[in-house]
Design a protein around this motif. Structure first.
Motif, PDB file in Angstrom:
ATOM      1  N   UNK A  41       0.878  -1.193   0.000  1.00 52.82           N
ATOM      2  CA  UNK A  41       0.000   0.000   0.000  1.00 52.82           C
ATOM      3  C   UNK A  41       0.901   1.225   0.000  1.00 52.82           C
ATOM      4  N   UNK A  42       1.007   1.886  -1.162  1.00 51.84           N
ATOM      5  CA  UNK A  42       1.960   3.014  -1.237  1.00 51.84           C
ATOM      6  C   UNK A  42       1.257   4.349  -1.140  1.00 51.84           C
ATOM      7  N   UNK A  43       1.971   5.401  -1.571  1.00 47.33           N
ATOM      8  CA  UNK A  43       1.419   6.777  -1.512  1.00 47.33           C
ATOM      9  C   UNK A  43       1.432   7.388  -2.925  1.00 47.33           C
ATOM     10  N   UNK A  44       0.558   8.349  -3.153  1.00 51.68           N
ATOM     11  CA  UNK A  44       0.612   9.059  -4.445  1.00 51.68           C
ATOM     12  C   UNK A  44       0.728  10.553  -4.182  1.00 51.68           C
ATOM     13  N   UNK A  45       1.393  11.270  -5.072  1.00 48.50           N
ATOM     14  CA  UNK A  45       1.633  12.712  -4.881  1.00 48.50           C
ATOM     15  C   UNK A  45       0.719  13.519  -5.779  1.00 48.50           C
TER      16      UNK A  45
ATOM     17  N   UNK B  40       9.098   6.710  -5.075  1.00 49.54           N
ATOM     18  CA  UNK B  40       8.179   5.681  -5.598  1.00 49.54           C
ATOM     19  C   UNK B  40       7.887   4.673  -4.486  1.00 49.54           C
ATOM     20  N   UNK B  41       6.721   4.774  -3.952  1.00 47.50           N
ATOM     21  CA  UNK B  41       6.388   3.736  -2.927  1.00 47.50           C
ATOM     22  C   UNK B  41       5.857   2.514  -3.679  1.00 47.50           C
TER      23      UNK B  41
END
Lengths: 602, 186, 293, 462, 186
Positions: free
Chosen positions: C54-58, C208-209
Motif C-alpha cells: 500500500x503506497x502513496x501518491x503525490x 516511488x512507494x
C-alpha cells in the motif's frame, strides 16, 4: 482578398476608437475580424488574382493561403486570450489597434507576389508590431530598437534586390521575374537571391541575424510574444519558402552534395548553426520566455533546413514544421502569459509546483512541449520525421548531427520550465494562486485539441502542403488517409495512436487492480531523515543543467559582437560631434582643406 | 622534528611568562607539553601573548568539574604548528556562579566551544551573545548533564522506561563473576 | 484478431523473458562477485511483491506520469520486431520507435518530478543530459545503416541480414558504437549517474512507494527489452523467434558483465566521453558507408 | 507686379520699426498678401520683368516661371505657417526682411542681385539664430557664412568680366560658347557658398550648434525655408546654366557627408542635435541626387526635399516647444511627431516612403548603385535612432517631483499646424501622384536652358 | 492475526497469504545505519554470506523499503529521525532490533541520551540478542522473520496502526516532540 485587407485596416481604427470606451472590445473586434477572414479565405480558391485599390497586385498562392489560415488561427487564439488579459495593460487601445494592424500587414504579405506591395505590407507589420513590444516592460525599449534595425537590414536588402530586378525587367511581379531570371549574369543572380533571402532570414531569426529574438520575445507583452514567435517569425519562413520555390533554384545554382544545390547547402548550414545556437543557448536560460525565444531560433533553423532540401519529403516536412511550431509556440507562450498573469514573474527559479493550482495551463504547456519536441502522438513528430527521412535518404550526415542534437536538446530545454515552473514544490508565495479565468482557458484547450487532432489525422494540413508543392512543381508528398509514405519507409499515425491508447489502457488496468495509493501532501517528502519546515528551498530549479552548462560556459556571444559594432559606429559619430563643436577658425580651416582638395583633384 | 633551537625559544617564552604575569605557574608534562595555570584575570592576556608567540591553534576549550573544591577548571589547549609544542592553559572559576570572559575575538571558533561548555556545564561567557543557545542536545530542560551533581541513571530511569525483568540479570551476572555471594535458581 | 494475438505475444514475451533475463543477469553479476545470487525468478517476486503493497501518491500528475510511462513503452514495444515475429509488418519505422520511446521517458520524467522531490529533478536532469550524450552517436550510426540499406524499416533490414550475413561483421565499428550507446541507454553501471543510489537516493525513483515502484520496474524491463531487441535486429540479423531470444540473452549477459565490474561515470564525463570517442567512431563508420559499400 | 513680392515685405519691415508690437501682426498679413499676389499672377507665368525698363542685358531683371512659382508658393506657405505659430515678437522684423530677400532670391535672374539677396538672407538668419542665447553657435555661423559668401562674389565677378553682363542667362550663354572652363570654376565658387547653406558636412559644421539649441524658430526657418530657396538657386545654377558635372570631389564629399551626419545623429544623446544632424543628412542626400544631373533623379530629389522639409518642420516645432516630450498625455502631438518621423524614415504609407521609393527607382534606372546603397545605409541608421527617440518619448516615465507625469502640451495653434502637416504627409503618402507630377514638371523645366533663354531673348516683357 | 485464547486463528484472505509468501521472499532493507551494528551488514551481503540469495537487498529510500534494521544503541536525536523515517515506509513493514542496546539499553542503560527499550516507541517484530550479533545470527533472524511473515505473525505495522495513540504518547513522553523546530531546522 481585397475586402479582407480593407476590413482589417478599418478594423484597426475601429479597434482604437471602441477600446477607448471599454478596453475589452478591442480583442473582440480582432477575434471577429480573424474569424471573418478565416471563413472568407477558406472559400477563395488558390491562385486567384484580385486588385487592391485599383492596382491588380494581390495573387493568392496555395502557400500564401496556407500561411494566412495558420496566422488566422494564431491570431484568433491570441484574441480570445486577450479579452481578459488586456486588463493588465496600461495602454490597451494602442495595443488593440496595433495588433489588428499587424494582422492586416501579415495577411497582406501572404496575399501578394508583387515585390513592392509585399515590401509595403512587410514594413507595415514590422512598424505596427514595433510599437507594441515596449508596452509592458521598460527595458524592452532597447530590444524594440534592435528588432527594427535588424529586420530593417533584411527588408532594405530586399528593397535593393527589388529595385535591381526592376531596373533589369521593369516589373515587380515575382512570377514573371522568376521566369526570366536566368538571363542575368551569375554574380547578379547570386546578389539578388541572397539579399532577398536576408529579409526572410532576418525576420525568422536564423543564425546570423537571430540576436534580437531573445530580448524581444522575452520582454514583449506576454500574449504578444505568442504572436511574435508563433506568427511573425513565420512571415520570414514564408518569404524563404516563396523565394526558394518560385525561383528555379535547382537549375540556377550548380549541384553541390547529396542532390542539393550550393545555395540550399549554404541555407542548410545556416539552419544547422541556428539549431545548435538556439538549443545550447535555450538550455542555459533562466527566464522561461527567453528560453522559448531561443527554441524559436532552433525551430526556424529546422524549417530552413526542411525548406532548403526542396525535395518531395523535406520541403513538405519544412512546411508542416511551420504549422507545428506556430501552434506549439502559441500554446507555450499563452500558458506562460497565464502563469505571469497570476504570479507576475517569468523567472523559472522563482516559481514552482504551479500544477497543483493551474492544471489547465499545465496541460496546455505539456501538449505544447510534446509537439515542440516532436513526440509521436502530436503533430510535431510528423514534420521532424519527414525532415529526418529526407536527410537520411540523401546521406547528409553532418546536418543530421545538428538536427539530432537539436531534437534531443529540445527535450532538455522544454523540460526545464516544466520541472522548474509547473512541477516540484509549490512556493509559499503562490499558495493561493487560482487557475486563470475561463476565457483564457478556451484558446489553450482549443489549441491542444488542434495539435492532437492534426497529430493523428494530418490529412487536412498535408492537403495544403501538397497543393503548394504541386503549384511550384516539386513532386508532391504521398499519403493515404493517415499513412505517410516516403521512399525510405512509411508509418501510420492512426495505428500509432491506437497502440498508444492500448498501451495506456493496459497500464491503467494494472494501476487500478493494485491497491490504491493514499494521497499525501506536497510537504510529505523523503528528506533523508532531516526535519524540513521551509519547503520553498526544497525545489531544484535554478541552474537546472549546471553540469552541462559548465561544458560550454564561455561561448562567444553574437549579441556582444553586434553591440560593439554599434558602439564603433557611435564612436565615429562622436568624432564628428567633436569636429562640429570646434571654434570658427577650425571651420575656416576645413574650408581651406576642401579648397586644397578641389585644387588637386581638379 | 625537534630541532634544538626550539628549546631555547621555549625556555625564553616560559621565563618571559613568569616575569610578565606574576601568579602564573608553569609545569612541564613532557618535552612537547606544558601546563600553565593562570588566575582568572590573567588568562586572556596570557592567551594573547601565547598566540603571538606562534601558538595560534586553539585545539579545544573544555571544562572540568571539581565538585569537591566547588570549582570549574576552564582548560584552553594551544598548539604550535611550527614547533609541535602544546600549551595547556587552565584557570579556575567559582562553581556556583560560573561566569568568564569570551575569547571569541581571539579565536572565532571559540564561540562554539563556549556554547558547548555552557550547554554541558552551565558556564556563562560574557561577550558571546549566543552562548545560551542549544548546540547539541535537543530540548534539554534539566541540569547541564556533565556536571558531577547530575545523576544520569536517575534521569534515564525517569525519562526512558526500562524493560521489567522478572529476575535481576545483572545481579546474577555479579554472582557468576563472584563479586557477590548468592544462588542462581536456574 | 491476428494482430491482437501478435501484440499479446510480443507483450508476453517481453514480460516473461524480460524478467527472466534480468534474474539471470543478477545471477551472473553475483557469480562475478563470487556469490550465488538470487533464484532466476527473483525479479518476478520483486515486481509482484511491490504490486501488493500500500503506497502513496503525490497527486494526479504523479499517477498520470507513471501510467503514461508504462503505456508509452508498451506502445513502443508493440512495434519492435522480434526476429521475424512482427506485430505490425510494415510499420516499424526506426524513427517512430525511437521517438515513441521518448513518450515513455517523458512520462516517467514528468511523473517523478511531479512528486516535488529535488532528488527526482536532479536525477531526471542527469538522465536527459545523458540521453543528449548517447543519442547523437547512436542515431548517426543507425542512420548510416539506414542510408546503406536505403530503408528505415527495421524488419526489412532483418530480412536483408538473413540473406547476406549479420551487420555486425559488415559494420563492426557501427556495432561497437551502438553497443556503447546501448550501455548508456540501459542505464547500466558506467552510465548509472541518473539513478545513482548512493549519490541522489536512486534519482527519479526516490518517491516511488509500493506499486508505483513495481510499475516502473516493469517499465524498466520493457525499455531494456526494446533497446536490446533493436540492437539485435539491426546488427545480429534474422532468424526465427528463438534464435532472436538467444542472441538477446548473449547481448544482455555481455552488457551485464561490463556493468558488473565498472564504476560510475560523472554525468559530464559521460557526455564528454560520448561526444568524443563514439562520435568519432560513428564518423569513421559513416565515412566507410558513404565511401565504401 | 511681381516685384511687389519683394517690395511690400521690405517696405513694411522698415515701416514697422517704430511700432514694435504691431510687427507681430503685420508679418502674417504680409506673407498672406504675397501669397495672394502670387496666385493672382499665376496666369502670367513665364515673363521676365525689367526693373526700371532697362533692357535685360543691362538692367536687373526678375524671372518668373513655373519653377519659381512653385518654389515661391512653397516658401511663402511655410513662411505663413511659421509666422502664425512663432510666439516671440523679437524676430518679426528680420523675418519680414528675410521674406523679401527670399522672394527676391528666387525671382532674380541677375548674379549680383542674387548675391545681394543671399547676403541679406545670411544676415537675417544670423540674427534669428541668436534665439535662446545661442551666441557662440551663431557667431561661428556668422564667420563661416561670411567667409564662404566671398566666393560667391568672386564667382559673380568672373561671370561679369567674361560674360560682359550680370544677367545669368546672357553671361552663361556667352561663356558657355566662348570659355566653358571658366564657367566650371565659377560654378565651383558658387557651389562653395551655397553648400554652406545646404548643410553638406564639411561646410555645414555650424548646423548642430545652431539648430540644436532647442529654439522652435531657428531650425524651422533655416531648415525648411532658407534651405529650399538655396536648393532652388543651386539647382538653377548647376543644372540650367552649366551642363557639365561638378568635379567628382564634391560628389564624394557629399556622399561621405550623408553617412557621417547619420552617424553623428546616431551618437547624439540630445534630441535637438540628432534632428540637426538628420536634417544635414537629408539635405546632403538632396544635393547628392542633384549632382547626378539626371532629370528623373532630380525630380525625385525635389519630391524628397518637399516631403522632408514638411517632416522636419513638424519635428523641430514639437522639439522646440516641448523638448523631449512625454506623448502619453500629449497624444495628438505624439501622433503627429510619429507620423512625420516615420515618413522621414520611409515607412510605406507615408510620403517619405514614396520619396525614397522614386529616388531609388530612378537611381537604379541610371545604374547609379553607389548612391542607392548610401541612401539605403543612411536610412537604416536613421531608422535606428528615430525609433529610439520615438519609443523614448512614447514610453518615457518622466515623473515630476510630485510623482505624477507632467503633462505639458503644444499650444492649440501649433498643435493644429503640426497635425495638419502630418496629415498632408499622409495624404501625399496615399496619393503620391499629386506631388510627383509637379516635381517632374519642375525637373523638366530646370533642365532646358533653351526655354529659359528664349523667354529672355524673346523679351516677353511685363 | 488475533490470538483469542491461545489458538491463533489465521484471518488472512487467500490474496493476503499469497502476498505474504511473496513478501517473505523479497525483502528490501532500508540503508539507514543507526548504530554500531551496521558494520555487520556488509559482510552478510557480500560473497561469504550473500543475503541476496533470500532476495534481501539494500534500498536507498524508505519509500521502497520493507525491513527497518535498528542496528545498535538509539540516542534520543536518532530516535526522532527513526520514527520520522518509519512513518515514511509503505505499509507491510517490519522492524528488527539488533543487539542488546535495543532490548534493554545495553551498556548505555544509564546514559541520559540513549533509550532503554525500543518497542516502547516503534513496534519491533524481532530482536537479535548479542552485543552486535554476527552474520550467522542475522541470518537466523532473517529466516525467522521470513517464517513469521509466511505464518502472518509479523504484523508490527498493524499494531502500530491500531494503537497509534499509545505509541505517540510514549514517544512524546520521552522525546518531548518528534519534529524539532530549532535554529538548524528553521
Amino acid at each position: 482578398m481585397q475586402n479582407i485587407l480593407l476590413v482589417a485596416i478599418i478594423g484597426s481604427v475601429a479597434g482604437y476608437l471602441l477600446s477607448l470606451f471599454y478596453r475589452r472590445l478591442g480583442p473582440i473586434i480582432l477575434l471577429l475580424i480573424s474569424l471573418y477572414a478565416f471563413a472568407m479565405l477558406w472559400e477563395i480558391p488558390s491562385n486567384t488574382a484580385e486588385n487592391f485599390l485599383g492596382y491588380d497586385v494581390l495573387y493568392l498562392t496555395t502557400l500564401g493561403k496556407y500561411f494566412a489560415l495558420l496566422s488566422l488561427i494564431v491570431f484568433s487564439a491570441y484574441a480570445i486570450f486577450n479579452i481578459v488579459w488586456i486588463e493588465t495593460l496600461k495602454t490597451p487601445h494602442a495595443f488593440n489597434a496595433l495588433s489588428i494592424l499587424t494582422l492586416a500587414g501579415t495577411l497582406g504579405v501572404f496575399f501578394t507576389t508583387n515585390l513592392v506591395v509585399l515590401y509595403i505590407f512587410w514594413e507595415l507589420t514590422v512598424f505596427a508590431s514595433l510599437f507594441i513590444v515596449p508596452m509592458s516592460k521598460s527595458e524592452a525599449k532597447r530590444a524594440a530598437v534592435w528588432y527594427v534595425t535588424i529586420t530593417a537590414i533584411g527588408s532594405f536588402a530586399f528593397l535593393f534586390a527589388t529595385f535591381l530586378l526592376y531596373s533589369k525587367f521593369y516589373t515587380f511581379d515575382l512570377v514573371e521575374i522568376s521566369r526570366n531570371l536566368s538571363q542575368l549574369p551569375k554574380p547578379t543572380i547570386w546578389l539578388v537571391v541572397c539579399s532577398m533571402l536576408t529579409a526572410g532570414i532576418a525576420k525568422s531569426g536564423v543564425f546570423p541575424l537571430h540576436v534580437w529574438l531573445r530580448n524581444v520575445h522575452g520582454k514583449a507583452p506576454d500574449t504578444f510574444s505568442a504572436v511574435l514567435s508563433g506568427q511573425l517569425v513565420k512571415m520570414g519562413s514564408y518569404l524563404i519558402a516563396l523565394l526558394l520555390s518560385i525561383f528555379p533554384v535547382t537549375t540556377l545554382f550548380p549541384h553541390f552534395y547529396g542532390g542539393v544545390n550550393i545555395l540550399s547547402y549554404i541555407l542548410i548550414w545556416l539552419g544547422n548553426v541556428s539549431i545548435l545556437v538556439g538549443t545550447l543557448m535555450a538550455i542555459k536560460q533562466n527566464d522561461m520566455k527567453m528560453l522559448i525565444a531561443f527554441s524559436t531560433v532552433a525551430n526556424s533553423g529546422y524549417i530552413l533546413i526542411g525548406l532548403a532540401l526542396l525535395d518531395q519529403v523535406g520541403f513538405a516536412g519544412g512546411l508542416f514544421h511551420v504549422f507545428n511550431h506556430a501552434i506549439a509556440a502559441t500554446m507555450i507562450f499563452l500558458s506562460f502569459a497565464a502563469v505571469v498573469y497570476r504570479t507576475g514573474t517569468t523567472k523559472i527559479d522563482e516559481l514552482g509546483g504551479l500544477i497543483h493550482r493551474m492544471p489547465v495551463t499545465f496541460i496546455t504547456y505539456l501538449v505544447g512541449i510534446i509537439s515542440l519536441a516532436g513526440i509521436p502522438p502530436t503533430s510535431g513528430f510528423i514534420s521532424k520525421w519527414m525532415i529526418f527521412q529526407s536527410l537520411v535518404s540523401r546521406g547528409m550526415f553532418v546536418t543530421e548531427i545538428f538536427v539530432f542534437v537539436g531534437s534531443i536538446g529540445s527535450f532538455l530545454y522544454v523540460f526545464r520550465p516544466l520541472a522548474g515552473v509547473f512541477l516540484g514544490q509549490l512556493k509559499s508565495k503562490y499558495k493561493d494562486v487560482r487557475e486563470v479565468p475561463i476565457i483564457m482557458q478556451i484558446p489553450m484547450i482549443l489549441l491542444v485539441l488542434v495539435t492532437v487532432f492534426f497529430g493523428v489525422f494530418p490529412g487536412q494540413v498535408l492537403e495544403f502542403i501538397v497543393g503548394a508543392q504541386k503549384e511550384f512543381g516539386i513532386d508532391a508528398f504521398q499519403y493515404e488517409g493517415t499513412k505517410l509514405i516516403t521512399s525510405m519507409g512509411y508509418w501510420d499515425t492512426w495505428i500509432v495512436f491506437v497502440m498508444f491508447a492500448v498501451g495506456f489502457l493496459i497500464a491503467a488496468v494494472l494501476y487500478l487492480i493494485t491497491p490504491k495509493g493514499k494521497k499525501i501532501p506536497l510537504e510529505d517528502q523523503y528528506t533523508s531523515g532531516e526535519f524540513l519546515h521551509n519547503f520553498d528551498l526544497y525545489h531544484y530549479a535554478s541552474r537546472f543543467y549546471a553540469f552541462l552548462e559548465r561544458e560550454y560556459g564561455d561561448h562567444p556571444s553574437l549579441e556582444n559582437l553586434y553591440a560593439s559594432l554599434v558602439n564603433a559606429l557611435k564612436s565615429l559619430g562622436k568624432g564628428i560631434d567633436y569636429l562640429v563643436s570646434r571654434t570658427a577658425s577650425a571651420y575656416v580651416f576645413w574650408l581651406g582643406v576642401i579648397l586644397l582638395l578641389l585644387w588637386k583633384g581638379w | 622534528m625537534m630541532s634544538s633551537t626550539n628549546n631555547i625559544g621555549l625556555e625564553e617564552i616560559l621565563s618571559s611568562l613568569n616575569q610578565l604575569f606574576e601568579g602564573v605557574s608553569t609545569e612541564k608534562v613532557d618535552p612537547r607539553q606544558y601546563k600553565i595555570i593562570t588566575p582568572p584575570e590573567k588568562t586572556i592576556p596570557v592567551l594573547e601573548f601565547l598566540k603571538e608567540k606562534g601558538y595560534s591553534h586553539l585545539s579545544i576549550l573544555t571544562c572540568i568539574d571539581w565538585i569537591a573544591e566547588k570549582k570549574f577548571e576552564l582548560v584552553y589547549i594551544l598548539f604550535n604548528w611550527g614547533t609541535g609544542v602544546t600549551f595547556v592553559v587552565s584557570t579556575y572559576v567559582n562553581r556556583d556562579n560560573p561566569i568568564f570572559y569570551t575569547v571569541k575575538h581571539i579565536w572565532p571558533t571559540a564561540e562554539y566551544y563556549e556554547r558547548d561548555v555552557h550547554e554541558f556545564f552551565g558556564v556563562k561567557f560574557e561577550g558571546n551573545e549566543n552562548c545560551e543557545k542549544p548546540l547539541i542536545l535537543e530540548l534539554w530542560n534539566d541540569l547541564p548533564p556533565l556536571r558531577k551533581d547530575f545523576d544520569p541513571l536517575e534521569y534515564s530511569k525517569k525519562h526512558y522506561p526500562d524493560r521489567e525483568y522478572q529476575k535481576d540479570a545483572i545481579h546474577e551476572a555479579r554472582i557468576i563473576r563472584g563479586d557477590v555471594r548468592g544462588e542462581i535458581d536456574g | 484478431m491476428a494482430v491482437a494475438a501478435r501484440v499479446a505475444g510480443v507483450l508476453l514475451t517481453a514480460f516473461f523473458f524480460g524478467l527472466t533475463f534480468e534474474g539471470i543477469g543478477r545471477k551472473v553479476t553475483a557469480r562475478i562477485q563470487k556469490r550465488y545470487g538470487p533464484p532466476w525468478y527473483q525479479n518476478f517476486i520483486d515486481v509482484l511483491k511491490t504490486l501488493t503493497k500500500h503506497g502513496w501518491t503525490h497527486g494526479w500528475i504523479f499517477d498520470f506520469g507513471v501510467v503514461m510511462a508504462l503505456g508509452g513503452v508498451i506502445a513502443t514495444l508493440t512495434f519492435v520486431p522480434l526476429g521475424n515475429f512482427v506485430a505490425f509488418p510494415g510499420l516499424d519505422n526506426f524513427f517512430v520507435i525511437v521517438y515513441l520511446f521518448t513518450v515513455g521517458a517523458l512520462g516517467m520524467a514528468m511523473g517523478m518530478v511531479g512528486t516535488g522531490n529535488p532528488w527526482a529533478s536532479i536525477g531526471v536532469a542527469r538522465a536527459l543530459t545523458l540521453m543528449l550524450g548517447y543519442e547523437v552517436p547512436y542515431l548517426i550510426v543507425i542512420t548510416s545503416l539506414l542510408y546503406n540499406f536505403k530503408t528505415s524499416n527495421i524488419s526489412t533490414i532483418v530480412e536483408i541480414q538473413s540473406v547476406n550475413g549479420w551487420n555486425i561483421f559488415r559494420f563492426p565499428i557501427g556495432a561497437l558504437v551502438a553497443f556503447i550507446c546501448l550501455q548508456g541507454m540501459l542505464g547500466k553501471e558506467p552510465f548509472e549517474a541518473p539513478i545513482a543510489p548512493a549519490e541522489i537516493a536512486s534519482g527519479p525513483m526516490v518517491e516511488l512507494s509500493a506499486k508505483y515502484m513495481g510499475l516502473l520496474m516493469l517499465m524498466n524491463t520493457f525499455m531494456e527489452f526494446v533497446e536490446i531487441s533493436i540492437f539485435v535486429d539491426l546488427f545480429l540479423g534474422g532468424g526465427n523467434y528463438f534464435e532472436f531470444l538467444l542472441k538477446y540473452l548473449t547481448v544482455w549477459i555481455f552488457a551485464i558483465m561490463i556493468s558488473a565490474v565498472l564504476p560510475r561515470f560523472r554525468i559530464e564525463q559521460a557526455v564528454y566521453f560520448y561526444w568524443t570517442v563514439p562520435l568519432l567512431l560513428a564518423f569513421i563508420q559513416v565515412f566507410l558507408v558513404v565511401a565504401g559499400m | 507686379m511681381i516685384t511687389l513680392l519683394i517690395a511690400v515685405p521690405l517696405a513694411l519691415a522698415f515701416a514697422t520699426i517704430p511700432l514694435r508690437k504691431l510687427a507681430r501682426l503685420i508679418l502674417p498679413v504680409v506673407v498672406l498678401a504675397n501669397l495672394v499676389i502670387l496666385f493672382a499672377l499665376k496666369p502670367h507665368v513665364g515673363k521676365i520683368i525689367e526693373l526700371g525698363s532697362w533692357p535685360a542685358v543691362y538692367g536687373i531683371t526678375l524671372f518668373f516661371d513655373e519653377v519659381a512659382f512653385y518654389f515661391l508658393s512653397f516658401v511663402n506657405m511655410m513662411f505663413l505657417v511659421i509666422s502664425l505659430i512663432t510666439r516671440d515678437e523679437r524676430f518679426s522684423i528680420p523675418l519680414l526682411v528675410m521674406n523679401a530677400a527670399l522672394n527676391g532670391l528666387i525671382l532674380t535672374a541677375d548674379f549680383f542681385n542674387s548675391f545681394v539677396f543671399l547676403e541679406i538672407i545670411a544676415i537675417t538668419s544670423y540674427i534669428i539664430s541668436t534665439d535662446k542665447d545661442n551666441a557662440l553657435g551663431s557667431f561661428k555661423y556668422l564667420i563661416f557664412g561670411g567667409v564662404a559668401s566671398i566666393f560667391y562674389l568672386i564667382g559673380a565677378v568672373f561671370m561679369y568680366v567674361q560674360g560682359g553682363t550680370l544677367n545669368m542667362a546672357y553671361s552663361s550663354y556667352i561663356i558657355g560658347m566662348s570659355n566653358p572652363e571658366l564657367m566650371k570654376t565659377a560654378l565651383v565658387l558658387f557651389a562653395i557658398t551655397l553648400l554652406v547653406e545646404l548643410k553638406v558636412l564639411p561646410f555645414g559644421l555650424w548646423v548642430p550648434d545652431v539648430y540644436g539649441n532647442g529654439s522652435a524658430l531657428t531650425p524651422v526657418v533655416l531648415g525648411s525655408v532658407v534651405s529650399t530657396a538655396t536648393v532652388y538657386l543651386f539647382s538653377r545654377l548647376s543644372l540650367t546654366f552649366v551642363d557639365e558635372h561638378l568635379p567628382p570631389v564634391f560628389y564624394y564629399t557629399v556622399l561621405a557627408s550623408i553617412v557621417l551626419s547619420q552617424l553623428g545623429a546616431l551618437y547624439q544623446k540630445n534630441l535637438g542635435r540628432t534632428l540637426a544632424f538628420a536634417s544635414m543628412a537629408s539635405m546632403s542626400t538632396v544635393v547628392a541626387s542633384l549632382l547626378t544631373r539626371q532629370e528623373s533623379v532630380v525630380s525625385t530629389a525635389l519630391f524628397y526635399l518637399f516631403t522632408d522639409a514638411l517632416a522636419k518642420f513638424v519635428l523641430f516645432t514639437v522639439y522646440g516647444n516641448l523638448g523631449v516630450a512625454n506623448f502619453r498625455n500629449a497624444k495628438t502631438t505624439g501622433i503627429a511627431f510619429t507620423f512625420s518621423s516615420l515618413s522621414l524614415v520611409g515607412v510605406p504609407i507615408f510620403a517619405g516612403f514614396w520619396g525614397k521609393y522614386y529616388l531609388l527607382k530612378a537611381l537604379f534606372e541610371q545604374e547609379n548603385y553607389v548612391l542607392a546603397i548610401v541612401v539605403l545605409v543612411s536610412t537604416l541608421i536613421e531608422l535606428a535612432y528615430v525609433t529610439k527617440w520615438n519609443i523614448e518619448q512614447w514610453f518615457a516615465k518622466k515623473e515630476t517631483t510630485k510623482g505624477e507625469i507632467e503633462n505639458i502640451d503644444l499650444p492649440f495653434v501649433q498643435k493644429l499646424f503640426v497635425l495638419l502637416s502630418a496629415l498632408i504627409l499622409l495624404v501625399i503618402g496615399l496619393f503620391p501622384q499629386l506631388l510627383l507630377d509637379k516635381t517632374n514638371l519642375l525637373a523638366e523645366k530646370l533642365f532646358d536652358f533653351q526655354l529659359y533663354r528664349d523667354i529672355f531673348f524673346g523679351k516677353g516683357g511685363m | 492475526m488475533s490470538n483469542r485464547g491461545n489458538v491463533k486463528i489465521d484471518e488472512r484472505t487467500v490474496w493476503e497469504k499469497i502476498a505474504d509468501q511473496l513478501r517473505s521472499r523479497s525483502m528490501w532493507m532500508l540503508h539507514y545505519c543507526t548504530g554500531c551494528g551496521a558494520v555487520e551488514l556488509p559482510p552478510s551481503m557480500t560473497s561469504r554470506f550473500d543475503l541476496e540469495r533470500f532476495g534481501i537487498g539494500p534500498m536507498a529510500t524508505p519509500r521502497q523499503a520493507d525491513i527497518f534494521l535498528i542496528t545498535g544503541y538509539l540516542s534520543v536525536k536518532t530516535l526522532r529521525r527513526v520514527i520520522y523515517t518509519y512513518e515514511k515506509m509503505p505499509d507491510p513493514k517490519y522492524v528488527i532490533g539488533f543487539g542488546s542496546c535495543t532490548i534493554n539499553g545495553g551498556i548505555y542503560y544509564d546514559s541520559y541520551a540513549t533509550i532503554n527499550r525500543l518497542d516502547y516507541y516503534i513496534p519491533v517484530d524481532l530482536y537479535i540478542a548479542g552485543c552486535m550479533p554476527r552474520p550467522e545470527a542475522i541470518f537466523e533472524a532473517f529466516t525467522k522473520l521470513m517464517e513469521m511473515i509466511r505464518k502472518g505473525e509479523a504484523n508490527g505495522w498493524k499494531r502500530y496502526k491500531e494503537n497509534y495513540e499509545w505509541y505517540k504518547q510514549n514517544q512524546l513522553r520521552s522525546l518531548g516532540e518528534v519534529i524539532i523546530h530549532d535554529e538548524f531546522h528553521e
